[in-house]
Enzyme design. Structure first.
Site, PDB file in Angstrom:
ATOM      1  CB  CYS A 372      -0.993   0.045   1.137  1.00  0.00           C
ATOM      2  SG  CYS A 372      -1.108  -1.419   2.130  1.00  0.00           S
ATOM      3  NE  ARG A 401       2.936  -9.171   5.056  1.00  0.00           N
ATOM      4  CZ  ARG A 401       1.618  -9.165   4.931  1.00  0.00           C
ATOM      5  NH1 ARG A 401       0.880 -10.009   5.625  1.00  0.00           N
ATOM      6  NH2 ARG A 401       1.022  -8.313   4.114  1.00  0.00           N
ATOM      7  CD  GLN A 419      -0.010  -8.822   0.352  1.00  0.00           C
ATOM      8  OE1 GLN A 419       0.401  -7.690   0.147  1.00  0.00           O
ATOM      9  NE2 GLN A 419      -0.692  -9.146   1.430  1.00  0.00           N
ATOM     10  CG  ASP A 421      -2.063  -5.378  -2.447  1.00  0.00           C
ATOM     11  OD1 ASP A 421      -3.252  -5.245  -2.138  1.00  0.00           O
ATOM     12  OD2 ASP A 421      -1.114  -5.037  -1.728  1.00  0.00           O
ATOM     13  CG  HIS A 423      -4.055  -0.357  -2.591  1.00  0.00           C
ATOM     14  ND1 HIS A 423      -2.894  -0.980  -2.963  1.00  0.00           N
ATOM     15  CD2 HIS A 423      -4.265  -0.688  -1.298  1.00  0.00           C
ATOM     16  CE1 HIS A 423      -2.415  -1.647  -1.927  1.00  0.00           C
ATOM     17  NE2 HIS A 423      -3.218  -1.489  -0.904  1.00  0.00           N
ATOM     18  CE  LYS A 503     -11.094  -8.371   8.468  1.00  0.00           C
ATOM     19  NZ  LYS A 503      -9.820  -9.049   8.611  1.00  0.00           N
ATOM     20  CG  HIS A 549      -6.105  -2.003   1.849  1.00  0.00           C
ATOM     21  ND1 HIS A 549      -4.778  -1.713   1.729  1.00  0.00           N
ATOM     22  CD2 HIS A 549      -6.591  -1.165   2.784  1.00  0.00           C
ATOM     23  CE1 HIS A 549      -4.478  -0.741   2.570  1.00  0.00           C
ATOM     24  NE2 HIS A 549      -5.564  -0.377   3.228  1.00  0.00           N
TER      25      HIS A 549
END
Length: 677
Positions: A372, A401, A419, A421, A423, A503, A549
């Site tokens: 992000c 991570r 990911q 991902d 946005h 979410k 997200h």
RNA sequence: GCUGCUGUAGCUCAGUGGUAGAGCACUUCAUUGGUAAUGAAGAGGUCGCGGGUUCAAAUCCCGCCAGCAGCUCCA
């Protein structure tokens, strides 16, 4: 009124002392607790009374949704097998598996196991021992100096369990005062249990369940006896923290399972075998899909060509579907200055999960744990107008991570992963529509892989959240409305939201009934504030965008790892690492096969390497091991009439079809992403 | 990270103090084969890494690395 009934009391066991009650089955899994010795006639009478007088009571305690349940014919309240007529004469004794739910059986077997362990290991202290989804466990604290129990000891414990079940089958219950309970447990040096008593809220009844001279603090319920017919098995031993807190001492946990019949137990064991067979790590080795390397470090996946082909195919699909829905691609660096993560707040809240800083030009840099902040920098690069919103930016973003070593697991739990991902930066007005579009995309993609799913709306947690009530409400409302727009049913997960916003999470069910969590859509009120994101509105004033997200697959590693297990390595045609194996019967047919494979390869199909000079049988064997959907076997006859002998994965039969027909079929399977070959 | 267990050939595993084995896979030769185990020969291992005990360590001890089952945590 309930207590006044002559023979029966609905479900809530607290109305009857456990010693004087026996269970009586109602429809479904409901149990009616009746006085010991009550005849069927008395029970029927009680039910009848309740129909006329106590509707409300039965409504409440039978858990029936229908308001008029109290007026249903009595026979409908009873187990379907027990019609009134049958029952009123010779009340057939209900089968034990109708009397007690499976969880009660398992809970009772957990007690049986605990007593057996107590006999074999004097001085052992007891923790908790509940029934769980597929069985039960019991936690033990073995005395100092006892050799740790091993797998082979389980047989011994099982034997002792069988002995005890025969010797002292009767399970009884007694009610103690808080002080009595503590005194008894302290006297027996059961300090964990003393702590357990203290956990019981004031005013709750404290009960002990016993069989033989063994007793346990336990709220029940249990079976009446341990010598009913059932089958059980002790499975594994593992460490577990007392009360699940890693600061507490580690206890030894023994897992087991129990069923009413040996057949069911065997079926469960067979299911566990199937789970093992589908293990993506095992299939990964067999099919040459991926590896991990000690010399590279734990938790990093190396995708071999076979699995990289699967991934590439998924990525193509993913990008196509995103492009169609108005997403634009972005790419952001894997490493950036630590400062970026200070602004985003990750350094403050997430540092334990981040890789240590590396120093470049005397500045600390970090591997990104999330994508992000990078996307936000692009947003901030220049002023934004309401006219260009919503902005939808997608990236297959690789993050790093630090996961604790003990949690790493094949491709499912790793330290470096990608990911899927994206946005969405939008105005509050656009939120609902944007979310609906994401939900539609998730629905479409999950179904393409053959997953059924359940969606959960996670609302504001009780504490430690940011943002105004009004904003939370609006966003939660938008999530719910978007789902409604698509007729997507939502389960509620009250208080399950992130600290920064509500979410929707998705749980998918795989081919053998296990659940996985991958997809998510999250509203974020936090990062736009932290980075002071704005857009210029129609009014010429700066406004705060909402950040959404979302991930459809979650991470490629976890998703593809799960996919291996879902398909048991038998990927559908569009994903299969090798889609077609061409196998000549004799060397002289090689040229015909090569010609066909060139044709297929020109259309982008993945075909076995040509000139793999080996024998037909061997090639067939290899193609089977590689789970290739289609084998094309060709000899003299096929070469002569431009046909192929088509053999589908999982069968030994073959059809001779023209090559053109086969190619047509192949194209259609690929284009439709068919799950069946 | 914690508890317990494991680490021997590419894979699956045998080998508990005396200097390393099997099956499959691999290579070569023979077999020209109509739907997954043809025959013969060969090659492949500083027994996870480092240290210690011992005349002698794959084997016993310690540390590290990696894996497995759980716990806790998570995409």
């Amino acid at each position: 009124m309930a207590v006044g009934l002559p023979g029966a009391l609905p479900q809530n066991p607290k109305f009857l002392s456990p010693r004087s009650r026996v269970p009586f089955p109602l429809r479904g899994s409901q149990i009616l607790w009746v006085f010991r010795g009550a005849t069927t006639a008395v029970i029927l009478c009680a039910l009848y009374c309740s129909e006329t007088n106590g509707r409300g009571f039965f409504r409440a305690h039978l858990g029936a949704r229908e308001p008029r349940v109290g007026l249903l014919p009595v026979r409908d309240l009873l187990h379907p097998e027990n019609s009134i007529n049958k029952m009123s004469k010779t009340a057939p004794a209900p089968q034990v598996d109708e009397l007690f739910p499976l969880s009660t059986l398992r809970h009772s077997v957990a007690h049986l196991m605990a007593s057996a362990v107590g006999n074999l290991y004097p001085g052992v202290k007891y923790g908790f021992g509940p029934s769980i989804e597929h069985g039960f466990y019991y936690d033990f604290d073995f005395p100092e100096g006892t050799a740790p129990i091993e797998k082979k000891d389980l047989k011994r414990i099982e034997k002792e369990m069988r002995r005890l079940a025969k010797k002292t089958p009767e399970m009884t219950v007694e009610k103690l005062s808080r002080d009595e309970a503590c005194a008894r447990l302290a006297g027996a040096d059961q300090d964990l249990k003393v702590e357990a008593v203290e956990l019981i809220p004031e005013g709750e009844e404290i009960t002990f369940w016993s069989h033989g001279d063994w007793y346990d603090l336990c709220e029940g319920p249990h079976m009446d006896r341990l010598d009913h017919d059932f089958a059980f098995k002790l499975q594994t031993i593992a460490g577990a923290y007392w009360r699940g807190d890693e600061n507490n001492r580690m206890l030894q946990r023994i897992y087991g399972t129990a069923f009413w019949t040996k057949e069911e137990l065997d079926a469960h064991m067979a299911w566990l075998e199937e789970v093992k067979k589908r293990d993506h790590r095992r299939i990964g080795t067999e099919m040459d899909l991926f590896s991990n390397h000690a010399e590279a470090g734990s938790g990093f996946v190396f995708w071999h060509p076979n699995l990289a082909n699967v991934r590439l195919e998924i990525e193509r699909f993913w990008w196509d579907e995103h492009t169609k829905r108005g997403y634009d691609p972005v790419y952001t660096p894997h490493v950036s200055k630590e400062e970026l993560f200070a602004v985003s707040g990750h350094l403050e809240n997430y540092e334990d999960m981040m890789y240590a800083p590396m120093t470049i030009d005397e500045q600390p840099y970090r591997a990104k744990p999330m994508n992000c902040p990078g996307h936000i920098l692009i947003y901030q690069n220049r002023g934004r107008s309401y006219r260009e919103l919503p902005l939808r930016w997608a990236e297959l973003g690789t993050v790093y991570r630090y996961e604790r070593s003990g949690v790493l697991h094949g491709m499912l739990r790793v330290r470096g992963f990608t990911q899927d991902d994206a946005h969405v930066f939008c105005t509050p007005d656009q939120l609902e529509k944007e979310i609906a579009s994401v939900l539609e995309l998730i629905d479409f993609m999950l179904k393409t892989f053959g997953f059924e799913y359940t969606a959960y709306l996670a609302t504001r947690p009780a504490d430690k959240t940011i943002g105004d009530d009004a904003v939370w409400e609006q966003a939660t409302e938008a999530l719910a409305a978007a789902a409604k727009r698509l007729d997507m049913p939502l389960e509620m997960d009250e208080g399950g939201g992130a600290f920064y916003g509500p979410k929707i999470d998705f749980k998918v069910r795989d081919a053998i009934g296990r659940e996985w969590q991958n997809s998510t859509v999250q509203c974020d009120f936090n990062l736009p504030n932290r980075f002071d994101l704005t857009y210029t509105g129609e009014d010429g004033q700066p406004h705060r965008p909402i950040l959404v997200h979302r991930a459809v697959l979650g991470s490629l590693e976890r998703f593809v790892g799960g996919l291996i297990e879902h398909f048991a390595g038998r990927f559908p045609v569009w994903l299969a690492p090798t889609q077609v194996a061409l196998i000549p019967i004799q060397e002289e047919h090689e040229s015909y096969c090569n010609e066909l494979s060139d044709l297929l390869r020109a259309e982008g199909f993945r075909v076995t390497n040509k000139d793999a000079s080996s024998h037909m049988n061997k090639r067939i064997k290899e193609a089977q091991k590689a789970q290739v959907p289609y084998m094309l076997i060709a000899g003299e006859r096929e070469a002569a009439d431009r046909t192929v002998a088509l053999r589908r994965r999982g069968t030994r039969e073959q059809d001779v079809v023209s090559f053109e027909d086969f190619a047509k079929m192949l194209r259609s399977k690929r284009a439709s992403r068919a799950l069946e070959i």
